[in-house]
Design an enzyme around this catalytic site. Sequence first.
Site, PDB file in Angstrom:
ATOM      1  N   ASN A  52       0.812  -1.224   0.000  1.00  0.00           N
ATOM      2  CA  ASN A  52       0.000   0.000   0.000  1.00  0.00           C
ATOM      3  C   ASN A  52       0.846   1.276   0.000  1.00  0.00           C
ATOM      4  O   ASN A  52       0.373   2.328  -0.415  1.00  0.00           O
ATOM      5  CB  ASN A  52      -0.924  -0.037   1.235  1.00  0.00           C
ATOM      6  CG  ASN A  52      -1.516   1.311   1.557  1.00  0.00           C
ATOM      7  OD1 ASN A  52      -2.441   1.756   0.897  1.00  0.00           O
ATOM      8  ND2 ASN A  52      -0.974   1.985   2.570  1.00  0.00           N
ATOM      9  N   TYR A  90       3.180   8.812 -11.425  1.00  0.00           N
ATOM     10  CA  TYR A  90       2.197   8.080 -10.612  1.00  0.00           C
ATOM     11  C   TYR A  90       1.384   7.135 -11.505  1.00  0.00           C
ATOM     12  O   TYR A  90       1.222   5.944 -11.197  1.00  0.00           O
ATOM     13  CB  TYR A  90       1.280   9.089  -9.919  1.00  0.00           C
ATOM     14  CG  TYR A  90       0.297   8.476  -8.947  1.00  0.00           C
ATOM     15  CD1 TYR A  90       0.676   8.141  -7.652  1.00  0.00           C
ATOM     16  CD2 TYR A  90      -1.033   8.251  -9.310  1.00  0.00           C
ATOM     17  CE1 TYR A  90      -0.225   7.589  -6.752  1.00  0.00           C
ATOM     18  CE2 TYR A  90      -1.942   7.700  -8.422  1.00  0.00           C
ATOM     19  CZ  TYR A  90      -1.532   7.383  -7.148  1.00  0.00           C
ATOM     20  OH  TYR A  90      -2.432   6.830  -6.265  1.00  0.00           O
ATOM     21  N   LYS A 101       1.300   3.061 -11.334  1.00  0.00           N
ATOM     22  CA  LYS A 101       0.066   2.356 -10.962  1.00  0.00           C
ATOM     23  C   LYS A 101      -0.417   1.419 -12.074  1.00  0.00           C
ATOM     24  O   LYS A 101      -1.009   0.377 -11.788  1.00  0.00           O
ATOM     25  CB  LYS A 101      -1.016   3.367 -10.566  1.00  0.00           C
ATOM     26  CG  LYS A 101      -0.676   4.162  -9.295  1.00  0.00           C
ATOM     27  CD  LYS A 101      -0.478   3.253  -8.078  1.00  0.00           C
ATOM     28  CE  LYS A 101      -0.338   4.016  -6.777  1.00  0.00           C
ATOM     29  NZ  LYS A 101      -0.135   3.133  -5.621  1.00  0.00           N
ATOM     30  N   THR A 135      -7.644  11.221   2.275  1.00  0.00           N
ATOM     31  CA  THR A 135      -6.431  11.003   3.078  1.00  0.00           C
ATOM     32  C   THR A 135      -5.524  12.219   2.888  1.00  0.00           C
ATOM     33  O   THR A 135      -5.819  13.111   2.095  1.00  0.00           O
ATOM     34  CB  THR A 135      -5.632   9.754   2.615  1.00  0.00           C
ATOM     35  OG1 THR A 135      -5.092  10.018   1.315  1.00  0.00           O
ATOM     36  CG2 THR A 135      -6.493   8.499   2.572  1.00  0.00           C
ATOM     37  N   THR A 146      -4.612  13.354  -0.747  1.00  0.00           N
ATOM     38  CA  THR A 146      -5.517  14.135  -1.605  1.00  0.00           C
ATOM     39  C   THR A 146      -5.985  15.426  -0.944  1.00  0.00           C
ATOM     40  O   THR A 146      -6.701  16.209  -1.566  1.00  0.00           O
ATOM     41  CB  THR A 146      -6.768  13.300  -1.961  1.00  0.00           C
ATOM     42  OG1 THR A 146      -7.355  12.830  -0.740  1.00  0.00           O
ATOM     43  CG2 THR A 146      -6.422  12.122  -2.845  1.00  0.00           C
TER      44      THR A 146
END
Length: 245
Positions: free
Chosen positions: A89, A154, A158, A189, A192
């Site tokens: 994670n 990113y 991903k 979170t 963001t």
Amino acid sequence: MSGRADGKVVVVTGGSRGMGEAFARRLVAEGAKVVIGDVLVKEGKALADELGAENALFIELDVTSEASWNAAVARTEEAFGQITGLVNNAGLVQRCPIEELSEADYRRVMDVNEVGVFLGMKAVLPSMRAAGGGSMVNISSLGGVIGFPYIISYVASKWAVRGMSKAAAQEFAPYNIRVNSVHPGMIATDMTANSERSHESVKHQPIKRQAQPAEVANMVLYLLSDEASYSTGAEFLVDGGYASQ
Ligand code: NAD
């Protein structure tokens, strides 16, 4: 009372805060022993203390270091026994137009988000194989299914995690190990909190709000549990319907 993760020994990377923290809390509530692996020491230790030494352990883990991974696996086995669950994670994002993004910054995101997942699966495999099987959950993103501007490293990392999960699923199936990717949309979170784009984009998706980390924890718990016994090499979206458009 029986829990949905009874008897599982699960390593959660990036578990000191945000979604990883929610995963750790939910897994312990469902009977798992959880190792919180993170570079964020104070928060991780406090969380492990709160969850109780019989349920949770914090280990300082830098997912980009193979030596750090090997030490974390050894320490986990010592504390709780063989590992039956892994949640890769830990991650970070860097928002920046391509022409302003340095090579070093591009590589840093790939190192944590992509190489970290490779090292995690590699380090945990022998323990999980010795345990007779288990489940690995790799946290990708909506940005691992579609593209977004200004976060190219990113998105690259991903999409890689999604593909790597499928490759590993096929390789590990003979050992009774399942591997799946989870693709959260806009989750509330720290990652963001300062992103206007995230807050704006939820207005244009079917479920017009950010999700709470606990809503992603439900999916992760399912995939780690034996309830998901026939799912491997698959992607699971938790995105408020964003990608359906
Ligand atoms: P967060 O920033 O709150 O948490 C990330 C955690 O990863 C932190 O505790 C951090 O210390 C840890 N970490 C960073 N580098 C590390 C390293 N080298 N070794 C070990 N730990 C490291 O972010 P979050 O929103 O909880 O994100 C968790 C995961 O979910 C990430 O992979 C992220 O890309 C993904 N994700 C988040 C969202 C969202 O909307 N928040 C959406 C899709 C995917």
